[in-house]
Enzyme design. Structure first.
Site, PDB file in Angstrom:
ATOM      1  N   ASP A  18       0.789  -1.242   0.000  1.00  0.00           N
ATOM      2  CA  ASP A  18       0.000   0.000   0.000  1.00  0.00           C
ATOM      3  C   ASP A  18       0.822   1.293   0.000  1.00  0.00           C
ATOM      4  OD1 ASP A  18      -1.990  -1.881   0.141  1.00  0.00           O
ATOM      5  OD2 ASP A  18      -2.867  -1.189   2.012  1.00  0.00           O
ATOM      6  N   ASP A  57      -4.529  -0.647  -1.910  1.00  0.00           N
ATOM      7  CA  ASP A  57      -5.838  -0.502  -1.272  1.00  0.00           C
ATOM      8  C   ASP A  57      -6.734   0.169  -2.320  1.00  0.00           C
ATOM      9  OD1 ASP A  57      -6.969  -1.086   1.294  1.00  0.00           O
ATOM     10  OD2 ASP A  57      -6.969   1.047   1.821  1.00  0.00           O
ATOM     11  N   HIS A  59     -10.643   1.131  -2.853  1.00  0.00           N
ATOM     12  CA  HIS A  59     -12.015   1.177  -2.337  1.00  0.00           C
ATOM     13  C   HIS A  59     -12.987   1.897  -3.270  1.00  0.00           C
ATOM     14  CE1 HIS A  59     -10.404  -0.287   1.389  1.00  0.00           C
ATOM     15  NE2 HIS A  59      -9.827   0.840   1.743  1.00  0.00           N
ATOM     16  N   HIS A  63     -17.499   3.261   0.757  1.00  0.00           N
ATOM     17  CA  HIS A  63     -16.984   2.017   1.350  1.00  0.00           C
ATOM     18  C   HIS A  63     -17.326   1.920   2.833  1.00  0.00           C
ATOM     19  CE1 HIS A  63     -13.672  -0.856   2.583  1.00  0.00           C
ATOM     20  NE2 HIS A  63     -14.220  -1.464   1.552  1.00  0.00           N
ATOM     21  N   HIS A  92     -10.395   7.209   1.633  1.00  0.00           N
ATOM     22  CA  HIS A  92      -9.014   7.055   1.144  1.00  0.00           C
ATOM     23  C   HIS A  92      -8.969   6.002   0.047  1.00  0.00           C
ATOM     24  CE1 HIS A  92      -9.464   3.768   4.023  1.00  0.00           C
ATOM     25  NE2 HIS A  92      -8.535   3.127   3.334  1.00  0.00           N
ATOM     26  N   LYS A 117      -6.987  -4.762  -3.305  1.00  0.00           N
ATOM     27  CA  LYS A 117      -7.800  -5.328  -2.218  1.00  0.00           C
ATOM     28  C   LYS A 117      -8.697  -4.254  -1.639  1.00  0.00           C
ATOM     29  CE  LYS A 117      -4.219  -4.310   1.137  1.00  0.00           C
ATOM     30  NZ  LYS A 117      -4.960  -3.206   1.775  1.00  0.00           N
ATOM     31  N   CYS A 162      -2.188  -3.006   7.448  1.00  0.00           N
ATOM     32  CA  CYS A 162      -2.082  -3.882   6.275  1.00  0.00           C
ATOM     33  C   CYS A 162      -0.798  -4.712   6.254  1.00  0.00           C
ATOM     34  CB  CYS A 162      -2.280  -3.072   5.006  1.00  0.00           C
ATOM     35  SG  CYS A 162      -3.994  -2.487   4.884  1.00  0.00           S
TER      36      CYS A 162
HETATM   37  C1  VGL Z   1      -4.751   0.617   5.665  1.00  0.00           C
HETATM   38  C2  VGL Z   1      -6.294   1.540   7.062  1.00  0.00           C
HETATM   39  C3  VGL Z   1      -7.253   1.489   6.083  1.00  0.00           C
HETATM   40  C4  VGL Z   1      -3.337   0.153   5.461  1.00  0.00           C
HETATM   41  C5  VGL Z   1      -5.682   0.533   4.665  1.00  0.00           C
HETATM   42  O1  VGL Z   1      -2.861   0.121   4.309  1.00  0.00           O
HETATM   43  O2  VGL Z   1      -2.674  -0.187   6.474  1.00  0.00           O
HETATM   44  N1  VGL Z   1      -5.056   1.109   6.867  1.00  0.00           N
HETATM   45  N2  VGL Z   1      -6.935   0.976   4.887  1.00  0.00           N
HETATM   46 ZN    ZN Z   2      -8.321   1.081   3.280  1.00  0.00          ZN
END
Ligand code: VGL
Ligand code: ZN
Length: 215
Positions: A18, A57, A59, A63, A92, A117, A162
């Site tokens: 990410d 990530d 979304h 979401h 985000h 994801k 993550c």
């Molecule tokens: C993440 C919070 C929400 C991450 C992703 O990449 O750690 N944290 N979505």
């Molecule tokens: Zn996320």
């Protein structure tokens, strides 16, 4: 902290989690402190890895993990999803926005797979293996198994979400997991870093520094 590791083999993969604008940039929607400073180290390490996989990530608007979807506050509020408690975040990594794009300083031409994801509206996915309902697979385990990639090194964002969930799930799927602590940064909500460290310890997941890797 491990000091030495066996040299890398063709069965080793680096998973870069990410490294997207919304997490990496100080002005990002879900900015993780120190995210930018790990980019050079990740680029340098990736160049020397036999296999590199990135995650993104990804979304849809509205979401389930967005506080705005529920009219609630990010970071502090949660909702009860059918699969359990879901922490709420600022909007985000919305699909096809600049916030969801990989950071432009990330320079990994040997990337073999970019795994997305969190694209189901009603299920979040911290882990690169299993979504937050803990039953929906992303397909990554099968991909790695079919390719004979058995030892996985994790870096990126966020250490306590993550990166942590992915490394833990890797072990639970029968892979060897190693976390590059100096190439990860945490969101650091109250207790999340400690909880992550405890889970790593319980599963014997080593936390190493990139400099300890004999390449
Ligand atoms: C993440 C919070 C929400 C991450 C992703 O990449 O750690 N944290 N979505
Ligand atoms: Zn996320």
């Amino acid at each position: 902290m491990s000091r030495t590791l066996p040299p890398l083999t063709p069965h080793d993969a680096l998973l870069v989690i990410d490294m997207q604008n919304d997490f990496v940039s100080p002005a990002g929607a879900l900015s993780v402190r120190g995210g930018e400073e790990i980019i050079p180290g990740i680029n340098a390490l990736a160049a020397r890895f036999p296999h590199v996989i990135l995650t993104q990530d990804w979304h849809p608007r509205g979401h389930i993990s967005f506080a705005s979807t529920h009219g609630l506050q990010p970071f502090t509020d949660t909702v009860q999803a059918p699969y359990g408690t879901q922490t709420l975040w600022p909007d985000h990594c919305i699909q096809n926005t600049s916030g969801a794009a990989l950071h432009s300083a990330l320079d990994i031409p040997n990337t073999e797979l970019i795994l997305r994801k969190g694209f189901r509206k009603d299920i979040d996915s911290y882990s690169a293996f299993l979504e937050n309902d803990r039953t929906t697979p992303t397909g990554l385990a099968g991909y790695l198994r079919e390719r004979g990639l058995t030892r996985l090194f994790f870096c990126g964002l966020a250490y306590d979400f993550c990166v942590g969930f992915s490394a833990i799930d890797a072990v639970q799927h029968g892979f060897t997991a190693i976390v590059l602590q100096d190439l990860a940064r945490a969101v650091a909500l109250p207790t999340t870093v400690e909880t992550t460290n405890d889970r790593f310890a319980a599963l014997n997941i080593p936390r190493i520094h990139a400099s300890h890797l004999a390449l």
